[in-house]
Write an enzyme that holds these catalytic residues in place. Structure first.
Site, mmCIF file in Angstrom:
data_model
loop_
_atom_site.group_PDB
_atom_site.id
_atom_site.type_symbol
_atom_site.label_atom_id
_atom_site.label_comp_id
_atom_site.label_asym_id
_atom_site.label_seq_id
_atom_site.Cartn_x
_atom_site.Cartn_y
_atom_site.Cartn_z
ATOM 1 N N HIS A 9 0.817 -1.215 0.000
ATOM 2 C CA HIS A 9 0.000 0.000 0.000
ATOM 3 C C HIS A 9 0.856 1.274 0.000
ATOM 4 O O HIS A 9 0.345 2.354 -0.286
ATOM 5 C CB HIS A 9 -0.986 0.002 1.177
ATOM 6 C CG HIS A 9 -0.387 0.275 2.520
ATOM 7 N ND1 HIS A 9 -0.117 -0.705 3.436
ATOM 8 C CD2 HIS A 9 -0.023 1.434 3.124
ATOM 9 C CE1 HIS A 9 0.382 -0.170 4.530
ATOM 10 N NE2 HIS A 9 0.456 1.124 4.377
ATOM 11 N N ASP B 245 -0.033 -7.650 1.473
ATOM 12 C CA ASP B 245 0.410 -6.259 1.518
ATOM 13 C C ASP B 245 1.931 -6.154 1.513
ATOM 14 O O ASP B 245 2.521 -5.407 2.293
ATOM 15 C CB ASP B 245 -0.169 -5.554 2.746
ATOM 16 C CG ASP B 245 -0.054 -4.031 2.633
ATOM 17 O OD1 ASP B 245 0.185 -3.538 1.519
ATOM 18 O OD2 ASP B 245 -0.198 -3.350 3.667
ATOM 19 N N GLY C 131 3.635 6.517 8.098
ATOM 20 C CA GLY C 131 4.963 6.611 7.515
ATOM 21 C C GLY C 131 5.873 5.475 7.925
ATOM 22 O O GLY C 131 6.904 5.247 7.319
ATOM 23 N N ASN C 132 5.482 4.746 8.994
ATOM 24 C CA ASN C 132 6.252 3.567 9.413
ATOM 25 C C ASN C 132 5.949 2.345 8.558
ATOM 26 O O ASN C 132 6.651 1.335 8.637
ATOM 27 C CB ASN C 132 5.950 3.205 10.872
ATOM 28 C CG ASN C 132 6.862 3.901 11.861
ATOM 29 O OD1 ASN C 132 6.412 4.752 12.620
ATOM 30 N ND2 ASN C 132 8.145 3.563 11.842
ATOM 31 N N SER C 133 4.879 2.394 7.763
ATOM 32 C CA SER C 133 4.490 1.224 6.968
ATOM 33 C C SER C 133 5.637 0.746 6.102
ATOM 34 O O SER C 133 6.270 1.529 5.397
ATOM 35 C CB SER C 133 3.298 1.557 6.077
ATOM 36 O OG SER C 133 2.093 1.396 6.760
ATOM 37 N N ILE D 108 -6.165 -25.587 -2.645
ATOM 38 C CA ILE D 108 -6.835 -26.861 -2.916
ATOM 39 C C ILE D 108 -8.265 -26.661 -3.393
ATOM 40 O O ILE D 108 -8.904 -27.625 -3.819
ATOM 41 C CB ILE D 108 -6.805 -27.799 -1.688
ATOM 42 C CG1 ILE D 108 -7.490 -27.149 -0.479
ATOM 43 C CG2 ILE D 108 -5.372 -28.194 -1.362
ATOM 44 C CD1 ILE D 108 -7.630 -28.101 0.711
ATOM 45 N N GLY D 109 -8.805 -25.438 -3.314
ATOM 46 C CA GLY D 109 -10.118 -25.168 -3.871
ATOM 47 C C GLY D 109 -11.279 -25.554 -2.987
ATOM 48 O O GLY D 109 -12.172 -26.302 -3.410
ATOM 49 N N VAL D 110 -11.280 -25.041 -1.750
ATOM 50 C CA VAL D 110 -12.389 -25.317 -0.835
ATOM 51 C C VAL D 110 -12.833 -24.022 -0.161
ATOM 52 O O VAL D 110 -12.081 -23.053 -0.072
ATOM 53 C CB VAL D 110 -12.001 -26.340 0.263
ATOM 54 C CG1 VAL D 110 -11.729 -27.693 -0.339
ATOM 55 C CG2 VAL D 110 -10.818 -25.846 1.080
ATOM 56 N N ILE E 237 -14.362 -22.951 3.540
ATOM 57 C CA ILE E 237 -14.391 -23.582 4.855
ATOM 58 C C ILE E 237 -15.012 -22.672 5.895
ATOM 59 O O ILE E 237 -15.172 -21.465 5.692
ATOM 60 C CB ILE E 237 -12.969 -23.973 5.309
ATOM 61 C CG1 ILE E 237 -12.079 -22.728 5.383
ATOM 62 C CG2 ILE E 237 -12.369 -25.029 4.396
ATOM 63 C CD1 ILE E 237 -10.698 -22.998 5.941
#
Length: 523
Positions: free
Chosen positions: A141, A171, A243-245, A300-302, A304
């Site tokens: 970001h 991020d 600014g710390n990001s 794996i396509g689930v 949950i």
């Protein structure tokens, strides 16, 4: 840090005075009694500062684009300052003065006016060098949408940066700069070894003030702040501000154990609640961004959800644990391997998992590996091998479970469950905007004080399965409820379709009065 013998002795004396048995005190390690605070962080900070950089990104915005209030508000990140106009004075939220000054500033600086000319917006953030050749890690970001990225080193050298790769979900972003000499770099540490109470240093550029060092401790581990599906943040009270990001969080060995990403603050300033991406999670993503330009996550396509006590009771699972499969992606690895809706994944590669940890564990697994799963199905634990695929750019929508074609259009009241249901007729399909392929029975009434309402069921929801059996008529639903009652189950598990989402909902079956009131006329 080294134990402080004098403090340890004082702590032991205090425990003895408080009545703790001498044998217990003698058995405690020195670390458990006390550890002295460092005399100074100066030497450590001096060795680390050259590896921390200031990152400035520039973006052209149109006249009708709103001002970006990045990192302001209660759950905002700890990232860049944006905009170059004067700050609006602080007035009570929603007051006439706040609106007046906001409108005034927008008129003065072109914000919100469709006829205003394009203008440059600048974001400031932090980053750190992980390779002497000029590889820099920061938050996505900080540089998102940037047309130009500039990196300023500790000695005020300014370098143009190129974006190697970025990942929205975690991020993270990786930059490349070219200098005429090797740069000072820092190494990642093992974030799993960091304990609550350990000292940490945060270095960054809060409010554009480069080279700022703050100290604190690890306040908590495994925080989920609803920022993404893989949240596992380190919480720290080391002051972190806008600014710390993208800046590093160091342990006392000078190793990066976290990447400062977000703060919790009603005012936008530090109140001692900051969040960092753990190094062990970030390291794999960073390597993939360097090699491929994007993250290659295991998948794996689930779909949950967590296993509640009610759900566990309905499945005969004790104790309540694991990740319940609420939906399966068509043609995904899980479907091809035979995983079914209603299965519960108990373990992955020999370690217990739940609805929160499973996505992160699978995502961290190399694509192509054969994942070893332990699942709960039909009252028994079973092994299952699922090849790990690569997370697709766009997830497909979960398909509803197949079921036989409805044979009747009768409606039925189930007072113990607090609902009335009906087979799906053409009229109901149109009324509740159900797709032509939708199967199951539709809920036509929900008692306000009944169990269904308590669990969030609404009129128009469709019950697709009951106890993992596909249903198409109210009578079939009633049959499954009666079967669960005869088996002395406390609740019955329903797979419910609500728009594009599917989820399992446990409803108590009660005693014999749970029987339906018989067929009604179709609405």
């Amino acid at each position: 840090m080294r134990p402080a013998p004098r403090l340890a002795c004082l702590a032991a004396a205090a425990l003895l005075q408080a009545g703790v048995p001498a044998a217990t005190v003698a058995g405690l390690p020195a670390q458990a009694l006390a550890r002295g605070a460092p005399d100074s962080f100066a030497d450590l900070a001096a060795s680390l500062l050259p590896a921390v950089v200031n990152i400035s990104s520039t973006e052209t915005v149109t006249g009708d684009a709103p001002e970006d209030d990045d990192d302001q508000g209660g759950g905002g990140g700890g990232g860049g300052d944006q905009g170059q106009g004067p700050d609006v004075p602080a007035f009570p939220p929603g007051s006439p003065f706040e609106k007046f000054f906001h409108d005034f500033m927008n008129r003065q600086h072109g914000g919100g006016s469709p006829n205003a000319p394009p203008r440059k917006m600048q974001a400031l953030g932090s980053g750190f060098i992980v390779d002497p050749s000029g590889i820099i890690v920061t938050n996505n970001h900080v540089i998102s949408g940037a047309e130009e990225i500039t990196v300023t080193l500790q000695d005020n050298t300014v370098l143009k940066a190129r974006l190697l790769g970025h990942d929205d979900r975690t991020d993270l972003a990786v930059l490349q700069v070219h200098a005429d000499h090797k740069l000072t770099a820092v190494a990642f540490g093992d974030s799993d070894k960091s304990r609550v109470g350990d000292w940490v240093l945060a270095i960054g550029n809060p409010f554009g003030l480069s080279g700022t060092v703050t100290a604190g401790i690890v306040s908590s581990r495994g925080r989920d702040i609803q920022q993404g599906p893989y949240d596992d943040f380190i919480q720290t009270d080391a002051p972190i501000n806008k600014g710390n990001s993208g800046g590093p969080l160091f342990n006392m060995d000078g190793q990066v154990i976290g990447i400062n990403t977000a703060i919790y603050s009603p005012s936008g300033g530090s109140i001692g609640i900051g969040f960092s991406i753990p190094a062990n999670e970030a390291r794999l993503i960073i390597e993939q961004l360097r090699r491929f330009g994007h993250a290659r996550r295991g998948w794996i396509g689930v779909h949950i959800q967590d296993v509640t006590q009610d759900i566990a009771d309905s499945l005969g699972l004790k104790p309540a644990h694991g990740a319940l499969i609420a939906g399966i992606e068509p043609k995904g690895p899980a479907e091809k391997a035979g995983l079914q809706s209603g299965d519960v994944i108990l373990q992955f590669d020999g370690r217990d998992v739940d609805g929160r940890s499973l996505p992160r564990r699978v995502a961290e697994t190399p694509v192509g590996d054969a994942g070893q799963f332990s699942i709960w199905r039909d009252g028994h634990r079973q092994p299952l091998t699922i090849p790990i695929g690569e997370f697709p750019e766009q997830e497909a929508k979960p398909a509803a479970a197949p079921s036989p074609k409805p044979a009747a259009s009768a409606a039925m009241s189930l007072p113990a469950l607090g609902i009335k249901v009906s087979s799906i007729t053409a009229a109901l399909r149109q009324k509740y905007q159900l797709s032509d392929s939708q199967k199951g029975v539709v809920i036509t009434e929900v008692a306000q004080d009944g169990p269904a309402a308590d669990r969030g069921l609404r009129v128009g929801d469709v019950v697709v399965e009951v106890q993992q059996a596909a249903i198409s008529t109210p009578a079939a639903l009633q049959e499954q409820v009666d079967k669960a009652r005869r088996a002395r189950r406390a609740s019955v598990l329903m797979l419910v379709q609500d728009g594009d989402a599917v989820r399992f909902v446990p409803l108590p079956v009660g005693s014999s009065h749970a029987k339906g009131s018989g067929p009604d006329k179709a609405p």
